[in-house]
Design an enzyme around this catalytic site. Structure first.
Site, short mmCIF file in Angstrom:
data_model
loop_
_atom_site.label_atom_id
_atom_site.label_comp_id
_atom_site.label_asym_id
_atom_site.label_seq_id
_atom_site.Cartn_x
_atom_site.Cartn_y
_atom_site.Cartn_z
N MET A 36 0.97 -1.22 0.02
CA MET A 36 -0.04 -0.17 -0.10
C MET A 36 0.93 1.09 0.11
O MET A 36 0.52 2.37 0.45
CB MET A 36 -1.20 -0.18 1.06
CG MET A 36 -1.91 -1.05 1.06
SD MET A 36 -3.38 -0.74 2.11
CE MET A 36 -2.99 -0.63 3.76
N GLY A 42 11.07 -3.16 5.53
CA GLY A 42 10.48 -4.30 5.42
C GLY A 42 10.09 -4.66 4.16
O GLY A 42 10.14 -5.90 3.82
N HIS A 43 9.51 -3.68 3.37
CA HIS A 43 9.14 -3.99 2.04
C HIS A 43 10.32 -4.42 1.13
O HIS A 43 10.13 -5.01 0.18
CB HIS A 43 8.28 -2.84 1.26
CG HIS A 43 7.13 -2.12 2.10
ND1 HIS A 43 7.13 -1.18 2.75
CD2 HIS A 43 5.66 -3.08 1.96
CE1 HIS A 43 5.75 -1.06 3.31
NE2 HIS A 43 5.08 -2.08 2.67
N GLN A 67 -10.47 -2.52 2.76
CA GLN A 67 -9.92 -3.15 3.79
C GLN A 67 -9.76 -2.18 5.03
O GLN A 67 -9.28 -2.75 6.24
CB GLN A 67 -8.45 -3.81 3.65
CG GLN A 67 -7.27 -2.91 3.41
CD GLN A 67 -5.99 -3.58 2.83
OE1 GLN A 67 -5.95 -4.23 1.81
NE2 GLN A 67 -5.18 -3.66 3.73
N LYS A 155 4.96 -9.65 10.00
CA LYS A 155 4.35 -8.82 10.98
C LYS A 155 2.74 -8.92 10.98
O LYS A 155 2.10 -8.84 11.96
CB LYS A 155 4.93 -7.22 10.80
CG LYS A 155 4.33 -6.52 12.08
CD LYS A 155 4.83 -4.89 11.83
CE LYS A 155 4.05 -4.28 10.72
NZ LYS A 155 2.78 -3.84 11.16
N ASP A 156 2.33 -8.78 9.80
CA ASP A 156 0.80 -9.13 9.45
C ASP A 156 0.67 -10.65 9.53
O ASP A 156 0.04 -11.12 8.39
CB ASP A 156 0.42 -8.37 8.49
CG ASP A 156 0.50 -6.82 8.56
OD1 ASP A 156 0.09 -6.37 9.37
OD2 ASP A 156 1.07 -6.11 7.43
N SER A 190 6.81 -0.28 10.35
CA SER A 190 5.51 -0.25 9.86
C SER A 190 5.34 1.17 9.05
O SER A 190 5.71 2.14 9.58
CB SER A 190 4.64 -0.49 11.01
OG SER A 190 3.17 0.12 10.43
N ARG A 192 2.78 2.89 9.42
CA ARG A 192 2.03 3.72 10.49
C ARG A 192 2.90 4.23 11.41
O ARG A 192 2.51 5.37 11.95
CB ARG A 192 1.09 2.79 11.07
CG ARG A 192 -0.13 2.34 10.19
CD ARG A 192 -1.09 1.53 10.99
NE ARG A 192 -2.07 0.97 9.98
CZ ARG A 192 -3.27 1.48 9.68
NH1 ARG A 192 -3.59 2.56 10.06
NH2 ARG A 192 -3.93 0.88 8.77
#
Length: 281
Positions: A36, A42-43, A67, A155-156, A190, A192
């Protein structure tokens, strides 16, 4: 426009389904990294895993409205396309797909996706229709892209667990999980995190390290897990003034509550400065 043109010369930037079809028509071993945006290390790890395992890699940047169970959360989700494209260029990604919402959802004939009762735990319990939205959009992407492999972050974990079960049941695509990437303070990276203040990040670090230590303690005596979880949940809310949605031990076989003789994780979701954060240990 000139900036985007330079990027296009080095990686294929795709905005329309017709462009996507033309570009990947003959690709057989494609690795797919759905994102997103607001990319971080991480990506990058997911992309590197795809590049290592697959001939070519396609990354999507798509903030999926279906979502989000909170309209404000959707509107404030961090976005930085220019920075994202710079990262993808540096990583030498082969294809970047930037679809519009109406294009992805124009096919309304796809069957509605629903979770069963046993799956409505953890995030699925508190975020109504969240995972249904995730599964629906990935179903649409896989139909369009037909990737050999999909790479998702640990993480997800609940998201990975549900996606793997759904996609591998319905397609020949394999879904792989990659380890959570953490900073030097052990904070899980993250998108966020960009919405948090420095003082908030200190709190995240302290919460994270307390739960990493708890995991070690529970490993030594799983029979005490529920009691230890209850105690630390009360302690964290009192000490850091955070709202905890859930703090639970779940096994990695079926995400059930029985962790005896099974690998397990501690799953956490909480609000800090009105930002919802998740992690697992």
């Amino acid at each position: 426009m000139f900036y985007l043109l330079i990027l296009i010369l080095q990686m294929k930037l795709l905005k329309q389904i017709t462009d996507l079809n033309k570009a990947i028509n003959r690709e057989k071993g494609l690795g797919f990294v759905p994102t997103m945006g607001s990319l971080h290390k991480g990506h990058e790890a997911l992309i590197q895993a795809s590049k290592k395992k697959c001939k070519k890699t396609l990354v999507t940047i798509f903030v999926n409205p279906t979502q989000f169970n909170n309209k404000k959360d959707y509107k404030t989700y961090p976005r930085n396309l220019k920075k994202d494209l710079e990262i993808l260029k540096r990583l030498k990604v082969d294809y970047v797909y930037l679809p519009k919402v109406n294009e992805i959802f124009k096919n309304k004939k796809l069957p509605k996706i629903s979770l069963n009762r046993s799956q409505k735990i953890l995030c699925a319990k508190f975020r109504k229709r969240h995972f249904e939205g995730v599964l629906d959009v990935l179903n649409r992407f896989v139909k369009l892209i037909a990737p050999k492999s999909i790479f998702m972050g640990e993480k997800d974990y609940q998201q990975f667990f549900l996606v793997k079960k759904f996609i591998e049941k319905n397609y020949k695509t394999r879904v792989y999980v990659c380890k959570t990437i953490r900073d030097s303070d052990m904070i899980a990276l993250s998108s966020r995190n960009n919405l948090l203040k420095k003082t908030n990040l200190i709190t995240v670090r302290l919460v994270t390290n307390k739960l990493l230590n708890l995991k070690k303690t529970i490993k030594k005596d799983k029979l005490k897990s529920k009691k230890l979880i209850a105690l630390i949940k009360e302690s964290l809310m009192s000490e850091f003034n955070i709202k905890i949605e859930y703090l639970e031990c779940r096994n990695l076989v079926d995400l059930g509550a029985d962790i005896n003789n099974k690998s397990f994780k501690i799953f956490l979701a909480y609000y800090l400065n009105n930002i919802r954060l998740i992690d697992n240990f």
